[in-house]
Design a protein around this motif. Sequence first.
Motif, PDB file in Angstrom:
ATOM      1  N   GLY B  50       0.814  -1.214   0.000  1.00  0.00           N
ATOM      2  CA  GLY B  50       0.000   0.000   0.000  1.00  0.00           C
ATOM      3  C   GLY B  50       0.847   1.263   0.000  1.00  0.00           C
ATOM      4  O   GLY B  50       0.439   2.298   0.532  1.00  0.00           O
ATOM      5  N   SER B  51       2.023   1.151  -0.585  1.00  0.00           N
ATOM      6  CA  SER B  51       2.995   2.237  -0.718  1.00  0.00           C
ATOM      7  C   SER B  51       3.697   2.614   0.584  1.00  0.00           C
ATOM      8  O   SER B  51       4.881   2.978   0.558  1.00  0.00           O
ATOM      9  N   SER B  52       2.992   2.512   1.724  1.00  0.00           N
ATOM     10  CA  SER B  52       3.571   3.058   2.954  1.00  0.00           C
ATOM     11  C   SER B  52       3.320   2.231   4.210  1.00  0.00           C
ATOM     12  O   SER B  52       3.783   2.628   5.295  1.00  0.00           O
ATOM     13  N   THR B  53       2.627   1.111   4.116  1.00  0.00           N
ATOM     14  CA  THR B  53       2.305   0.302   5.296  1.00  0.00           C
ATOM     15  C   THR B  53       3.359  -0.780   5.480  1.00  0.00           C
ATOM     16  O   THR B  53       3.537  -1.636   4.606  1.00  0.00           O
ATOM     17  N   ARG B  54       4.048  -0.738   6.626  1.00  0.00           N
ATOM     18  CA  ARG B  54       5.048  -1.772   6.887  1.00  0.00           C
ATOM     19  C   ARG B  54       4.375  -3.103   7.213  1.00  0.00           C
ATOM     20  O   ARG B  54       3.371  -3.154   7.936  1.00  0.00           O
ATOM     21  N   ASP B  55       4.941  -4.183   6.692  1.00  0.00           N
ATOM     22  CA  ASP B  55       4.452  -5.513   7.024  1.00  0.00           C
ATOM     23  C   ASP B  55       4.804  -5.809   8.486  1.00  0.00           C
ATOM     24  O   ASP B  55       5.672  -5.161   9.084  1.00  0.00           O
ATOM     25  N   THR B  56       4.169  -6.810   9.033  1.00  0.00           N
ATOM     26  CA  THR B  56       4.377  -7.192  10.430  1.00  0.00           C
ATOM     27  C   THR B  56       5.856  -7.466  10.701  1.00  0.00           C
ATOM     28  O   THR B  56       6.508  -8.220   9.972  1.00  0.00           O
ATOM     29  N   GLY B  57       6.371  -6.843  11.749  1.00  0.00           N
ATOM     30  CA  GLY B  57       7.742  -7.104  12.165  1.00  0.00           C
ATOM     31  C   GLY B  57       8.808  -6.315  11.444  1.00  0.00           C
ATOM     32  O   GLY B  57       9.997  -6.464  11.772  1.00  0.00           O
ATOM     33  N   ILE B  58       8.427  -5.492  10.490  1.00  0.00           N
ATOM     34  CA  ILE B  58       9.419  -4.699   9.764  1.00  0.00           C
ATOM     35  C   ILE B  58       9.791  -3.477  10.605  1.00  0.00           C
ATOM     36  O   ILE B  58       8.905  -2.738  11.060  1.00  0.00           O
ATOM     37  N   PRO B  59      11.088  -3.246  10.793  1.00  0.00           N
ATOM     38  CA  PRO B  59      11.509  -2.125  11.661  1.00  0.00           C
ATOM     39  C   PRO B  59      11.069  -0.771  11.132  1.00  0.00           C
ATOM     40  O   PRO B  59      10.936  -0.576   9.916  1.00  0.00           O
ATOM     41  N   ALA B  60      10.901   0.163  12.050  1.00  0.00           N
ATOM     42  CA  ALA B  60      10.408   1.492  11.708  1.00  0.00           C
ATOM     43  C   ALA B  60      11.395   2.298  10.873  1.00  0.00           C
ATOM     44  O   ALA B  60      11.018   3.323  10.290  1.00  0.00           O
ATOM     45  N   ARG B  61      12.654   1.850  10.802  1.00  0.00           N
ATOM     46  CA  ARG B  61      13.612   2.586   9.954  1.00  0.00           C
ATOM     47  C   ARG B  61      13.280   2.452   8.464  1.00  0.00           C
ATOM     48  O   ARG B  61      13.802   3.213   7.649  1.00  0.00           O
ATOM     49  N   PHE B  62      12.429   1.508   8.119  1.00  0.00           N
ATOM     50  CA  PHE B  62      11.966   1.367   6.746  1.00  0.00           C
ATOM     51  C   PHE B  62      10.674   2.170   6.570  1.00  0.00           C
ATOM     52  O   PHE B  62       9.710   1.972   7.316  1.00  0.00           O
ATOM     53  N   SER B  63      10.650   3.048   5.589  1.00  0.00           N
ATOM     54  CA  SER B  63       9.429   3.790   5.320  1.00  0.00           C
ATOM     55  C   SER B  63       9.226   3.926   3.814  1.00  0.00           C
ATOM     56  O   SER B  63      10.189   4.047   3.046  1.00  0.00           O
TER      57      SER B  63
END
Lengths: 116, 107
Positions: B50-63
């Motif tokens: 969805g362009s911007s929704t991190r999958d479960t468990g993906i660290p917040a440093r990824f955006s």
Amino acid sequence: QVQLVESGGGLVKPGGSLRLSCAATGFRFSDYYMSWIRQAPGKGLEWVSDISSSGSIIHYADSVKGRLTISRDNAKNSLYLQMNSLRVEDTAVYYCARGSKTAISWGQGTLVTVSS
Amino acid sequence: EIVMTQSPATLSVSPGERATLSCRASQSISSKLAWYQQKPGQAPGLLIYGSSTRDTGIPARFSGSGSETEFTLTISSLQSEDFAIYYCQQYDNWPYTFGQGTKLEIK
């Protein structure tokens, strides 16, 4: 946890056939679309085919249409890819994936090599 | 078929720095974009949808950001485990298509 285990890859001559299988555990298989995605050696990714949870909706990439057939057996928690009339350009690692649109989970892949 | 173009092909960044990866679609795909990470010898893994929704468990440093035809994956402070190949993928129309990948390497 979710596990997808592919099998059935190997070496086959051009024009030959193979049947890939994917055994799924750790989730309710019958609730999910499933997909096959491939990656030629050293290359990018190609979404080959997907199938709805019931099996009633199926898509194929143009590159495989008429030669590859996706199917599933929800009673056995298994996904299949029947590969006929194989070509050298079908050589790739074939990944089974949970989901369509986005590949939520992936198997480790099985290598199909088409060569004379 | 929607063509996805990623840039650059290779990005060299030092650990701790920010990395910005780009992906362009040949036509509007709304926000129907996913990002995957692939390490050598491994299957890809879903990072963002969805362009911007991190999958479960993906660290917040990824955006992720973007819409229509222009998208960006940002890794805010690179860790050693982040050096990998990253693929974008559109799922607005079948056939779902991937970009050719950006290799993120250690500078």
